[in-house]
Scaffold this motif. Structure first.
Motif, PDB file in Angstrom:
ATOM      1  N   THR A 114       0.802  -1.226   0.000  1.00  0.00           N
ATOM      2  CA  THR A 114       0.000   0.000   0.000  1.00  0.00           C
ATOM      3  C   THR A 114       0.835   1.277   0.000  1.00  0.00           C
ATOM      4  OG1 THR A 114      -0.108  -0.109   2.400  1.00  0.00           O
ATOM      5  CG2 THR A 114      -1.963  -1.049   1.191  1.00  0.00           C
ATOM      6  N   THR A 115       2.152   1.134  -0.053  1.00  0.00           N
ATOM      7  CA  THR A 115       2.935   2.359   0.026  1.00  0.00           C
ATOM      8  C   THR A 115       3.380   2.826  -1.360  1.00  0.00           C
ATOM      9  OG1 THR A 115       4.866   1.029   0.509  1.00  0.00           O
ATOM     10  CG2 THR A 115       3.786   2.094   2.373  1.00  0.00           C
ATOM     11  N   ILE A 116       3.678   4.122  -1.395  1.00  0.00           N
ATOM     12  CA  ILE A 116       4.203   4.767  -2.592  1.00  0.00           C
ATOM     13  C   ILE A 116       5.635   5.179  -2.243  1.00  0.00           C
ATOM     14  CG2 ILE A 116       3.946   6.747  -4.150  1.00  0.00           C
ATOM     15  CD1 ILE A 116       0.943   6.748  -3.376  1.00  0.00           C
ATOM     16  N   ARG A 117       6.591   4.620  -2.971  1.00  0.00           N
ATOM     17  CA  ARG A 117       8.003   4.873  -2.609  1.00  0.00           C
ATOM     18  C   ARG A 117       8.740   5.484  -3.786  1.00  0.00           C
ATOM     19  NH1 ARG A 117       7.154  -0.350  -1.478  1.00  0.00           N
ATOM     20  NH2 ARG A 117       8.612  -1.106  -3.064  1.00  0.00           N
ATOM     21  N   ALA A 118       9.392   6.612  -3.546  1.00  0.00           N
ATOM     22  CA  ALA A 118      10.261   7.210  -4.572  1.00  0.00           C
ATOM     23  C   ALA A 118      11.688   6.803  -4.264  1.00  0.00           C
ATOM     24  CB  ALA A 118      10.131   8.728  -4.547  1.00  0.00           C
ATOM     25  N   GLU A 119      12.326   6.174  -5.218  1.00  0.00           N
ATOM     26  CA  GLU A 119      13.710   5.718  -5.053  1.00  0.00           C
ATOM     27  C   GLU A 119      14.478   6.119  -6.298  1.00  0.00           C
ATOM     28  OE1 GLU A 119      12.404   1.568  -2.786  1.00  0.00           O
ATOM     29  OE2 GLU A 119      12.363   1.774  -4.956  1.00  0.00           O
ATOM     30  N   GLY A 120      15.351   7.096  -6.143  1.00  0.00           N
ATOM     31  CA  GLY A 120      16.109   7.563  -7.305  1.00  0.00           C
ATOM     32  C   GLY A 120      15.161   8.045  -8.392  1.00  0.00           C
ATOM     33  N   ASP A 121      15.318   7.513  -9.584  1.00  0.00           N
ATOM     34  CA  ASP A 121      14.465   7.911 -10.691  1.00  0.00           C
ATOM     35  C   ASP A 121      13.223   7.040 -10.837  1.00  0.00           C
ATOM     36  OD1 ASP A 121      15.734  10.098 -11.506  1.00  0.00           O
ATOM     37  OD2 ASP A 121      16.742   9.216 -13.242  1.00  0.00           O
ATOM     38  N   HIS A 122      12.976   6.223  -9.828  1.00  0.00           N
ATOM     39  CA  HIS A 122      11.834   5.316  -9.910  1.00  0.00           C
ATOM     40  C   HIS A 122      10.773   5.693  -8.891  1.00  0.00           C
ATOM     41  CE1 HIS A 122      14.404   1.832 -11.771  1.00  0.00           C
ATOM     42  NE2 HIS A 122      14.408   2.937 -12.498  1.00  0.00           N
ATOM     43  N   LEU A 123       9.561   5.397  -9.268  1.00  0.00           N
ATOM     44  CA  LEU A 123       8.469   5.514  -8.302  1.00  0.00           C
ATOM     45  C   LEU A 123       7.796   4.151  -8.250  1.00  0.00           C
ATOM     46  CD1 LEU A 123       6.848   7.733  -6.582  1.00  0.00           C
ATOM     47  CD2 LEU A 123       5.121   7.454  -8.373  1.00  0.00           C
ATOM     48  N   THR A 124       7.683   3.597  -7.053  1.00  0.00           N
ATOM     49  CA  THR A 124       7.107   2.263  -6.917  1.00  0.00           C
ATOM     50  C   THR A 124       5.804   2.340  -6.128  1.00  0.00           C
ATOM     51  OG1 THR A 124       9.328   1.335  -6.912  1.00  0.00           O
ATOM     52  CG2 THR A 124       7.540  -0.087  -6.124  1.00  0.00           C
ATOM     53  N   LEU A 125       4.788   1.770  -6.724  1.00  0.00           N
ATOM     54  CA  LEU A 125       3.478   1.734  -6.067  1.00  0.00           C
ATOM     55  C   LEU A 125       3.175   0.298  -5.676  1.00  0.00           C
ATOM     56  CD1 LEU A 125       1.389   3.912  -8.577  1.00  0.00           C
ATOM     57  CD2 LEU A 125       2.827   4.678  -6.696  1.00  0.00           C
ATOM     58  N   GLY A 126       2.824   0.087  -4.411  1.00  0.00           N
ATOM     59  CA  GLY A 126       2.362  -1.234  -3.999  1.00  0.00           C
ATOM     60  C   GLY A 126       1.098  -1.585  -4.771  1.00  0.00           C
ATOM     61  N   ALA A 127       0.860  -2.883  -4.931  1.00  0.00           N
ATOM     62  CA  ALA A 127      -0.229  -3.309  -5.803  1.00  0.00           C
ATOM     63  C   ALA A 127      -1.597  -2.856  -5.299  1.00  0.00           C
ATOM     64  CB  ALA A 127      -0.209  -4.826  -5.949  1.00  0.00           C
ATOM     65  N   ALA A 142      -5.219   7.318  -3.325  1.00  0.00           N
ATOM     66  CA  ALA A 142      -3.957   7.488  -2.593  1.00  0.00           C
ATOM     67  C   ALA A 142      -2.939   8.204  -3.480  1.00  0.00           C
ATOM     68  CB  ALA A 142      -3.429   6.129  -2.138  1.00  0.00           C
ATOM     69  N   VAL A 143      -2.926   7.856  -4.753  1.00  0.00           N
ATOM     70  CA  VAL A 143      -2.019   8.537  -5.680  1.00  0.00           C
ATOM     71  C   VAL A 143      -2.435  10.000  -5.857  1.00  0.00           C
ATOM     72  CG1 VAL A 143      -1.163   8.573  -8.056  1.00  0.00           C
ATOM     73  CG2 VAL A 143      -1.499   6.380  -6.883  1.00  0.00           C
ATOM     74  N   GLU A 144      -3.745  10.189  -5.973  1.00  0.00           N
ATOM     75  CA  GLU A 144      -4.283  11.536  -6.185  1.00  0.00           C
ATOM     76  C   GLU A 144      -3.851  12.491  -5.084  1.00  0.00           C
ATOM     77  OE1 GLU A 144      -8.580  11.507  -6.141  1.00  0.00           O
ATOM     78  OE2 GLU A 144      -8.696  13.303  -7.384  1.00  0.00           O
ATOM     79  N   THR A 145      -3.768  11.984  -3.865  1.00  0.00           N
ATOM     80  CA  THR A 145      -3.481  12.854  -2.726  1.00  0.00           C
ATOM     81  C   THR A 145      -2.032  12.764  -2.261  1.00  0.00           C
ATOM     82  OG1 THR A 145      -4.314  11.081  -1.312  1.00  0.00           O
ATOM     83  CG2 THR A 145      -5.849  12.847  -1.853  1.00  0.00           C
ATOM     84  N   ALA A 146      -1.211  11.966  -2.956  1.00  0.00           N
ATOM     85  CA  ALA A 146       0.183  11.809  -2.531  1.00  0.00           C
ATOM     86  C   ALA A 146       1.035  12.984  -3.004  1.00  0.00           C
ATOM     87  CB  ALA A 146       0.745  10.502  -3.096  1.00  0.00           C
ATOM     88  N   ALA A 147       2.079  13.284  -2.224  1.00  0.00           N
ATOM     89  CA  ALA A 147       3.062  14.276  -2.669  1.00  0.00           C
ATOM     90  C   ALA A 147       4.110  13.516  -3.476  1.00  0.00           C
ATOM     91  CB  ALA A 147       3.696  14.953  -1.467  1.00  0.00           C
ATOM     92  N   LEU A 148       4.054  13.648  -4.778  1.00  0.00           N
ATOM     93  CA  LEU A 148       4.925  12.874  -5.656  1.00  0.00           C
ATOM     94  C   LEU A 148       6.065  13.740  -6.165  1.00  0.00           C
ATOM     95  CD1 LEU A 148       2.204  11.015  -7.762  1.00  0.00           C
ATOM     96  CD2 LEU A 148       3.397  10.206  -5.722  1.00  0.00           C
ATOM     97  N   PRO A 149       7.212  13.124  -6.470  1.00  0.00           N
ATOM     98  CA  PRO A 149       8.304  13.892  -7.081  1.00  0.00           C
ATOM     99  C   PRO A 149       7.835  14.476  -8.421  1.00  0.00           C
ATOM    100  CG  PRO A 149       8.963  11.605  -6.624  1.00  0.00           C
ATOM    101  CD  PRO A 149       7.526  11.707  -6.293  1.00  0.00           C
ATOM    102  N   ASP A 150       8.443  15.586  -8.825  1.00  0.00           N
ATOM    103  CA  ASP A 150       8.029  16.281 -10.053  1.00  0.00           C
ATOM    104  C   ASP A 150       7.888  15.344 -11.241  1.00  0.00           C
ATOM    105  OD1 ASP A 150       7.856  18.608  -8.784  1.00  0.00           O
ATOM    106  OD2 ASP A 150       9.679  19.540  -9.638  1.00  0.00           O
ATOM    107  N   GLY A 151       8.834  14.414 -11.338  1.00  0.00           N
ATOM    108  CA  GLY A 151       8.841  13.533 -12.497  1.00  0.00           C
ATOM    109  C   GLY A 151       7.622  12.625 -12.586  1.00  0.00           C
ATOM    110  N   PHE A 152       6.887  12.500 -11.486  1.00  0.00           N
ATOM    111  CA  PHE A 152       5.722  11.617 -11.481  1.00  0.00           C
ATOM    112  C   PHE A 152       4.443  12.338 -11.066  1.00  0.00           C
ATOM    113  CE2 PHE A 152       9.471   8.966 -10.915  1.00  0.00           C
ATOM    114  CZ  PHE A 152       9.329   8.119 -12.006  1.00  0.00           C
ATOM    115  N   ALA A 153       4.536  13.649 -10.986  1.00  0.00           N
ATOM    116  CA  ALA A 153       3.372  14.426 -10.546  1.00  0.00           C
ATOM    117  C   ALA A 153       2.191  14.238 -11.488  1.00  0.00           C
ATOM    118  CB  ALA A 153       3.736  15.907 -10.445  1.00  0.00           C
ATOM    119  N   VAL A 154       2.482  13.902 -12.754  1.00  0.00           N
ATOM    120  CA  VAL A 154       1.389  13.677 -13.712  1.00  0.00           C
ATOM    121  C   VAL A 154       0.452  12.572 -13.231  1.00  0.00           C
ATOM    122  CG1 VAL A 154       2.751  12.049 -15.117  1.00  0.00           C
ATOM    123  CG2 VAL A 154       0.822  13.281 -16.147  1.00  0.00           C
TER     124      VAL A 154
END
Lengths: 291, 161, 798
Positions: A67-80, A86-98
């Motif tokens: 259930t977690t959203i993890r930013a690691e380097g240039d990757h963003l990993t979403l638990g299944a 959860a994505v809609e309300t998450a603070a995501l790195p710029d590269g994945f803000a879309v």
């Protein structure tokens, strides 16, 4: 409108889920995984889907990795089991803000509260926002089956008409997005807000100041599966000043390249024309992300 | 095949145990097993929103959940909103703005709105409007529903300010 | 025969009743009496009812549109776990539903709708058998197990195939026409066309729609051996008609059937006809002596429920050089689907259109032919507006086209033709009571102009259009007006009984049937004013055939006009009774007392002498020996009301500003203005709500909703994925202005406001879209308007 009967099994962990799927299938059944169930349940209610058994991943929500959203380097990993909301309300790195911005197109809040990213990808609807985003940002789907884990790149995931490369005895454990795109946007057209799109378009631009140096164009609703449009991407790759003239050229190339279906919903010509509008709109939105 | 499962969940603060066939939807269990008939069913395929309830504080379609999936969940329905004597501020606002006519969609809109306002207490009219597009109303033309929810959001902000 | 020919029927004369006064309650937006229970989830809708031992029903339905049924095998169904019984038509042996008109054979072809299809199915979704099980899930399993054998026949799916008549939907109707009436051909039509300065022609068409109450249909029937009575709890707009038909189809005395109506989640006309499922469920409950519940699911509601609206109008109109219409010639074709509905028949739509087509305009010469076709589609019921959205669209398109041909402003063309002198008797032999046709048009136009929309339209890069629709709506159809349609079942009157109990509280009945219109509130306002009591002391009881001798329910915007008048009259009579008893007790003349406005009766020449209603009631019930000799015990009064003559007309003008999106063809509504006149407004919020809700449904028909069929008669829209009910995002806010022309011959001066929004919106939106497309050379005359069509127009083809 009531589902056909099925047996119900709660999975306690991923291995348990995989084991249940194998055992139930070996016993002659036709088991299916249910997570949020937002796509599966309507199909079961209409008895268009009638699995003999459901393996519920719900209990796996207590596992942080699911259930977690993890930013690691240039990757963003979403638990299944990460939900759209959860994505809609998450603070995501710029590269994945879309990803977060695109969520407003996914059904409505109550659907987004239950529906999961992985569930949407495995369902494989040709207009599903997650399917477009997977192609746009080079997602890798990590699935676990009886013979262990494997990684399925988005480019190999969609077989068209709701079929995907995830096998019936596999359980998706996470989805990794590997291509950050700080200048990206998704847009779509449906006759009614929140509906499945007639056509949707996702664009990522490679920008160097005010110049475009490349990018990606992904479309839904123009083929049995979501598709990248190399002809339109070629226009972006040939470069130019970010602006309406270039967007029009990209849009024209996309509209010329696709061969959309003529079906009960609407005509091929209209889908092609929408493609032109939406690709240009998505380019404009994506560039606007420049600020 | 239809072997019932023992389901435990909390509904409106009360712990409930129900024996249910796996295929029964949460909406049917709330309405017919627990006799909480305030939650309505309008389409059974997740579009109309009449069956919207809060599950662990999030608004969800009760027709798009098998009841067995709600094991251990905290469910709130329209019956939880008033205190038995007075309407809640949101319910009162619906009445004042004439945000209901036949009243069939109303419980779903109320629970949707509670979910939205809990998460976005600062929501302005346009955001509320977009969020409310999740549910169908056939009577009002929607305008007064938006007005009612917006007025509640505003007054709650004033109260907490 | 008209109503006045019937001996003993009280017909009120058209003397003015309303004196322009306002009471304490009428005219105020008081809190609705319905709200607390509906807001807390404590209402009681039909699916909320649970009875001991209750079984559940569902229907095996036709999967093809037209077929000879060669066999129904329910043995597998009966073997399904949980299934208790399953019956086909032969098992139940019920009488058919037959709705008739008193018209000659060349005009009307009677047909029968069996409760369960027998030898033939005529539309996808037609019920063939009823399955009874212990829960609704098992019902579905049982339905799935049924085996139906059939020989498929060609399907009649449109006007062309119907009239070609290679196949018959009903053997009785060789040309697939159930009604063909040329109601008017007044002198001078051909002459007017031959002398016309301009002739405009337009073919308008509206798609098949579903009225779509959010609560689907449903019924719980149970047998009460003690009362020797079937209790049918059903969500219907017409409880007494359901009772009549259940009794007929089961061939039992009407006394043995009681119909009650719980809270209703909308109806909009779909529930103003008797459903065959209601009858079948009642029959099974009686047979099994067990309660049986049927709740229509959404797929059934979309495919097998009563649909509406699919109509084509071929209209020609002649205009003189000044822009005055000189003749109107119309051919109306309505696709009524597989069966005639009860009680209205398949004739309702073409007859309504034929009778009312000239609309709000002075039309000197008029010819009309109206036809009802039968086809292999789900049957239709009179949905909110009933042909008026369609004929208004036709004539409003005529006005727009004439404006273009004459190079005049479209509002100006309407202004030159609209009726301004009242009462006005039209070429259609209908007398229109006073309204504000011209005033509403002027105010709507001025609003749009003052807000600057004409400037925006002229200067903006966007494709922006402005559209108008001016119309009236007959709301007070009394029995005299309905009789002109020559139905053999003639609705019109309404009955009311009022009762005051020993505590001074009041219960009043009405034969109308609230399903969202707020009758519990508005009728209480009327009663409270007439009796000078607090509105919370009044409780309305509707929807129980045991409490009201007969009633016509709620449709045609008749409730407040007719039902509200009956309630008002009953209240007045109760007031007179209170005064009479009080005068006797005060030992004075009846002329010397009056209601004091505070729950009592006062002696006029000595205001210190006063009796409260409770004191009067105490005598009326508990100490009746004190009553005057000629007054019977109890405080009750009854009244009936019927609207004389041609009834009353509400009116409105709608003005719409739209943008046609150049990239998608989507229509965005930028502004919606409604100027309406429904006479005296009982509850302003409720009237606004009716307007807005009606407009939303009209917009739905103009832009979104349609049930199409393929060439085999398979319906396209079996879910909410395909049937596009608009959400709040698609429906704009609406500004409403009220004009008020009190009705002279209803008790409260009210005219009725239930349908107007739905009537005006399609034409207004269509006109606005055409205005947005004015530079393209394309004109659209079909609803719903698909964005693809708009985009094609904007781009000169797609």
């Amino acid at each position: 409108m009531k589902p056909a009967a099925f047996t119900y099994h709660r999975a306690h962990d991923v291995a348990d889920a995989v084991g249940l799927l194998s055992d139930l299938a070996a016993a002659g059944g036709d088991p299916k995984v249910i997570a949020g169930g937002q796509s599966l349940m309507p199909m079961m209610t209409f008895r268009l889907a009638r699995p003999s058994a459901l393996v519920d991943l719900g209990p796996l929500r207590r596992m942080p990795s699911m259930t977690t959203i993890r930013a690691e380097g240039d990757h963003l990993t979403l638990g299944a089991l990460v939900t759209h909301h959860a994505v809609e309300t998450a603070a995501l790195p710029d590269g994945f803000a879309v990803l977060a911005r695109a969520m407003r197109w996914v059904g409505h809040l109550p659907i987004r509260s239950r529906g999961t990213v992985a569930g949407s990808l495995v369902h494989g609807d040709a207009t599903a926002e997650w399917c477009l985003l997977a192609l746009l940002l080079d997602a890798v789907v990590v699935a676990e089956g009886p013979s262990g884990r494997r990684e399925i790149p988005a480019g190999e995931l969609f077989h068209g008409f709701y079929a995907t490369a995830v096998d019936h005895d596999e359980v998706v454990v996470e989805v990794r997005f590997t291509r950050p795109a700080p200048h990206a946007a998704l847009t779509e057209f449906a006759r009614r807000h929140g509906d499945f799109a007639i056509v949707d378009a996702a664009v990522a631009l490679d920008l160097d100041g005010g110049s475009v140096t490349g990018g990606r164009v992904v479309l839904g609703g123009v083929a049995p599966a979501p598709v990248r449009v190399p002809e339109a991407e070629a226009v972006l790759a040939s470069g130019g000043v970010a602006g309406d003239a270039l967007w029009a050229a990209v849009a024209d190339a996309a509209a010329a390249a696709v061969d959309p279906p003529d079906d009960a919903a609407t005509t091929a010509a209209y889908r092609r024309r929408l493609t032109r509008t939406l690709v240009a709109d998505a380019c404009r939105d994506a560039a606007g992300g420049l600020r | 095949m239809n072997d019932p499962h023992l389901l435990s969940l909390t509904v409106n603060g009360t712990e409930e145990e129900v024996l249910v066939e796996p295929r029964r939807t949460l909406a049917d269990v709330l309405r017919h097993d627990l006799r909480l008939t305030g939650t309505h069913v309008g389409c059974e395929h997740g579009v109309c929103g009449a069956c919207t309830v809060l599950v662990d504080d999030a608004p969800v379609r009760a027709c798009l959940m098998f009841a067995v999936q709600a094991e251990g969940a905290d469910v709130r329905t329209v019956e939880s909103l008033d205190d038995g004597v007075r309407l809640s501020d949101l319910q009162q606002s619906f009445s004042e703005h004439h945000a209901l006519q036949c009243g069939f969609c109303t419980p779903g809109f109320l629970m949707l709105a509670e979910g939205v306002l809990a998460e976005s207490p600062d929501a302005e009219r346009e955001e509320i409007r977009e969020a409310l597009s999740a549910n169908l109303c056939r009577c009002t033309g929607y305008q007064t529903i938006v007005d009612a929810v917006h007025a509640t959001a505003t007054s709650r902000r004033e109260t907490t300010a | 025969m008209t109503a006045t020919d019937v001996p003993g029927l009280e017909v009120r004369t058209a003397e003015p009743r309303f004196e322009g006064r306002r009471g304490r309650w009428v005219g105020a937006s008081i809190p609705r009496h319905e709200d607390p229970r509906l807001l807390t989830g404590r209402g009681r809708f039909v699916d909320d009812i649970a009875l001991t031992g209750m079984l559940h029903a569902g229907f095996v339905r036709a999967t093809v549109a037209h077929a000879r049924v060669t066999g129904i095998d329910l043995s597998a169904t009966r073997a399904v776990a949980g299934v208790v019984a399953a019956y086909d038509a032969a098992d139940l042996a019920l009488g058919d539903i037959v709705a008739l008109l008193d018209r000659p054979a060349e005009e009307f072809t009677p047909t029968a709708m069996p409760i369960l299809a027998k030898d033939k199915v005529r539309f996808v979704g037609e019920p063939l058998a009823i399955v009874i099980a212990r829960d609704p899930y098992a019902v579905e399993d049982g339905i799935e197990a049924a085996v139906v054998e059939h020989e498929v026949l060609d399907a009649i799916v449109d006007e062309a195939t119907a009239l070609r008549a290679s196949t018959r939907v009903h053997d009785e109707a060789p040309d697939n026409v159930l009604l063909d009436v040329s109601m008017f051909d007044t002198p001078g039509v051909d002459e007017a066309f031959s002398h016309a300065h301009v002739t405009v022609e337009v073919t308008t068409r509206s798609g098949r729609q579903n009225a779509l109450p959010l609560e689907t249909r449903g019924v719980v029937a149970s047998w009460d051996a003690r009362d020797d009575q079937l209790l049918v709890q059903t969500c219907t707009q017409v409880p007494h008609q359901v009772r009549t038909l259940v009794a007929r189809c089961l061939d039992v005395p009407e006394r043995t059937v009681r119909v009650t109506v719980p809270d209703m989640g909308g109806g909009f006309g779909q529930k103003c006809v008797v459903g065959r499922e209601e009858v079948a469920v009642a029959a099974v409950a009686r047979r099994l002596h067990r309660p049986v519940k049927w709740i229509e699911d959404r797929r059934e509601a979309l495919t097998a429920g009563f649909l509406a609206r699919e109509q084509t109008y071929r209209t020609r109109a002649a205009f003189d050089a000044d822009g005055h219409i000189t003749a109107l010639d119309v051919d109306v074709v309505c696709d009524m689907g597989a069966y005639s509905c009860y009680p209205f028949t398949a004739g309702i739509e073409p007859l309504m259109a034929s009778a009312e087509m000239p609309s709000v305009y002075r039309v000197p010469a008029y010819r009309v032919r109206g036809r009802a076709l039968t086809s292999n589609k789900a049957p239709t019921a009179p949905y909110r507006g009933v042909s008026r959205p369609q004929y208004v669209m036709a004539i409003e398109r005529v006005m727009e086209k004439a404006a273009r041909a004459l190079d005049l402003d479209p509002v100006e063309v309407r202004r030159r033709n609209v009726i301004t002198e009242f009462p006005y008797t039209g070429v259609n032999a209908v007398t229109y009571d006073p309204g504000t046709y011209r005033e509403s048009l002027d105010l709507a136009e001025a609003t749009i102009r003052e807000e600057g929309w004409y400037d925006v339209r002229a200067s903006d890069d966007r494709a922006i259009g402005i559209g108008f629709c001016c119309f009236s709506e007959r709301t007070g159809y009394g029995s005299e007006a309905f009789a002109k349609r020559k139905m053999t079942v003639v609705p019109g009157f309404d009955l009311s009984e009022i009762r005051m109990d020993t505590t001074g509280a009041v219960v009043v009945t009405s034969g109308t049937m609230n399903h969202g219109q707020s009758h519990e509130t508005t009728f209480a306002q009327i009663v409270a004013d007439r009796l000078s009591i607090d509105v919370d002391r009044v409780k309305l009881r509707q929807g129980d055939t045991e409490r009201i001798a007969y009633g016509w329910g709620t449709f045609a915007s008749r409730s407040v006009t007719i039902g509200g008048s009956a309630v008002a009259l009953a209240s007045e009579r109760l007031g007179e009774l209170l005064c009479r008893v009080a005068a006797h007790l005060l030992e004075t003349r009846p002329e010397n007392v009056a209601m004091d406005g505070d729950g009592g009766v006062v002696q006029l020449d000595d205001p210190t002498r006063r009796l409260t209603y409770e004191e009067i009631a105490d005598v009326a019930y508990l100490r009746s020996h004190l009553l005057p000799k000629d007054v019977e015990p109890a405080l009750t009064a009854t009244a009936s009301f019927d609207v004389p003559g041609d009834g009353t007309f509400s009116n409105a003008t709608h003005a719409v500003v739209v943008e046609a999106d150049r990239g998608t063809g989507a229509i965005r509504i930028l502004r919606y203005v409604c100027v309406e006149d429904c006479g005296v407004v009982i509850h302003p919020q409720v009237v606004d709500g009716q307007c807005r809700g009606g407009i939303a449904q009209g917009i739905a028909g103009a832009l979104f909703e349609e049930v199409t069929y393929d060439e085999h008669g398979e319906p396209s829209a079996a879910s909410f994925i395909d049937y596009l009910v608009p959400t709040v995002t698609e429906i704009p806010d609406v500004s409403i202005s009220h004009l008020e022309t009190p009705c002279a011959f209803t008790e409260n001066g009210a005219k009725g406001a239930g349908e107007g929004g739905t009537i005006g919106a399609p034409a207004a939106v269509l006109n606005a879209v055409n205005d947005a497309l004015r530079h393209t050379g394309v004109e659209l005359d079909v609803t719903p308007i698909h964005p693809r069509t708009v985009l094609s127009a904007l781009e000169g083809g797609l």
